[in-house]
Design an enzyme around this catalytic site. Structure first.
Site, PDB file in Angstrom:
ATOM      1  N   TYR A 137     -16.130 -24.976  28.609  1.00  0.00           N
ATOM      2  CA  TYR A 137     -15.082 -26.002  28.268  1.00  0.00           C
ATOM      3  C   TYR A 137     -15.282 -26.068  26.576  1.00  0.00           C
ATOM      4  O   TYR A 137     -14.284 -26.119  25.998  1.00  0.00           O
ATOM      5  CB  TYR A 137     -15.190 -27.271  29.012  1.00  0.00           C
ATOM      6  CG  TYR A 137     -14.216 -28.118  28.576  1.00  0.00           C
ATOM      7  CD1 TYR A 137     -12.688 -28.269  28.981  1.00  0.00           C
ATOM      8  CD2 TYR A 137     -14.301 -29.138  27.570  1.00  0.00           C
ATOM      9  CE1 TYR A 137     -11.978 -28.975  28.791  1.00  0.00           C
ATOM     10  CE2 TYR A 137     -13.448 -30.144  27.135  1.00  0.00           C
ATOM     11  CZ  TYR A 137     -12.207 -29.983  27.798  1.00  0.00           C
ATOM     12  OH  TYR A 137     -11.027 -30.927  27.477  1.00  0.00           O
ATOM     13  N   PRO A 164     -11.359 -36.216  20.863  1.00  0.00           N
ATOM     14  CA  PRO A 164     -11.753 -37.687  21.457  1.00  0.00           C
ATOM     15  C   PRO A 164     -13.012 -37.627  22.161  1.00  0.00           C
ATOM     16  O   PRO A 164     -13.264 -36.838  22.853  1.00  0.00           O
ATOM     17  CB  PRO A 164     -10.436 -37.957  22.470  1.00  0.00           C
ATOM     18  CG  PRO A 164     -10.100 -36.578  22.865  1.00  0.00           C
ATOM     19  CD  PRO A 164     -10.426 -35.654  21.610  1.00  0.00           C
TER      20      PRO A 164
END
Ligand code: GFB
Length: 311
Positions: A137, A164
């Site tokens: 990821y 984030p």
């Protein structure tokens, strides 16, 4: 970004994309373009090209990704790399080819090295090894943010990224095996009355941000004339998983016994992001973890009652 701009939100049905759509509408941005997965498969380069070439998009917000918690990521790094890489390359590269002038790419603070200095500054990117449980990821998201940076430098396009910290809020995924820790804990405490099994030792530290705060940071950065290439977005509130477990237990009113399964991984030991850059420019988070948790437990119960809970 202008109020009349035609804005494409990729991933509008997800927790992040739907929060961004809500924030856009609330702030007077009405010209929002969305596509469901069935209408536009973002893994399909030709379809994405055709979409951008025919839609005259002014601003693209890339909130679409295959996401999951530590269980999902560590079991399928290949899939997380492949799908997120394809989504990033297609949505960013094809936007540039079609002349989309502005693009915001969303990643996650797991792009930073496992042993990055804490709080993690943007400058920690690519300074040492990644955390293995979510390496696929992270690599895909690093490609996406780098592609934005290169296109900005080489083609003068205002493409920029936000990273984030761990997010939560309405519309989250409550799958017990594959979900992120916070929604998973809500579901476990709401459904397992006698005993709740937790993963790891509880010593890992995480920072949580309500998704509506992230949506406000997205608008904030898109409304800037010349935003930094990369900015962290966090709440600055760091807690151990053990403390989070207690907070969720309290928020749900559970009296269940706690059992720690230490055969499960702790993941990266600490992941607090340094938000001094975005704060110095005028943005800060508004929703405390206590308030956000109460709201999210309420949203969980409503989603369950209305049959819209994602699992
Ligand atoms: O949100 P999470 O699954 O992923 O949190 P990461 C994992 C932490 O919570 C570990 C502990 O320390 C786990 O041991 N934990 C305790 C649990 N109980 C549970 C439980 O029931 N379920 C889960 N899932 N964890 C993710 C990345 O990392 O963070 C993604 O894998 C993404 O790529 C996301 O970046 C934001 O915080 O470790």
């Amino acid at each position: 970004m202008q109020k009349t701009d035609k804005i494409f939100v990729a991933g509008h049905r997800g927790m992040v994309g739907s929060a961004i759509c809500r924030a856009l509408k609330k702030n007077g941005y009405e010209n929002i373009v969305t596509r469901t997965h069935a209408e536009l498969d973002l893994l399909d380069t030709a379809k994405v090209r055709e979409f951008y070439q025919s839609e005259n998009i002014d601003v693209a917000i890339i909130a679409s990704a295959r996401v999951g918690g530590i269980g999902a990521n560590s079991a399928a790094n290949a899939l997380f790399l492949y799908e997120n890489e394809m989504i990033a390359l297609n949505t960013v590269w094809e936007a540039a080819n079609a002349g989309v002038k502005r693009l915001l790419f969303l990643g996650s603070t797991c792009i930073y090295p496992r042993m990055a200095p804490q709080p993690i500054p943007e400058s920690a990117l690519l300074t040492s090894e990644l955390e293995k449980t979510n390496e696929g990821y992270a690599l895909a998201k690093i490609s996406g943010l780098k592609l934005c940076e290169f296109l900005r430098r080489e083609k003068g396009l205002c493409y920029h990224s936000l990273m984030p910290t761990n997010l939560y809020g309405p519309g989250d995924n409550y799958n017990i095996e594959h979900g992120h820790v916070l929604p998973t804990l809500i579901r476990k405490f709401e459904t397992m009355k006698d005993e709740v099994v937790l993963w790891g030792t509880g010593s890992a530290k995480r920072e949580f941000l309500h998704v509506d705060d992230l949506a406000s940071a997205c608008l904030f950065s898109l409304e800037m004339e010349n935003p930094p290439d990369l900015m962290n977005v966090g709440s600055g509130e760091e807690i151990t998983i053990r403390e989070l477990v207690e907070a969720v237990k309290k928020a749900t009113g559970s009296t269940a016994r706690l059992v720690w399964d230490t055969t499960k991984p702790d993941g990266t030991p600490r992941k607090l992001c340094d938000t001094s850059l975005i704060r110095s420019l005028g943005w800060s988070s508004k929703i405390s973890l206590e308030e956000g948790l109460a709201k999210t437990v309420k949203a969980y119960r409503e989603e369950l009652a209305s049959g819209t809970l994602r699992t």
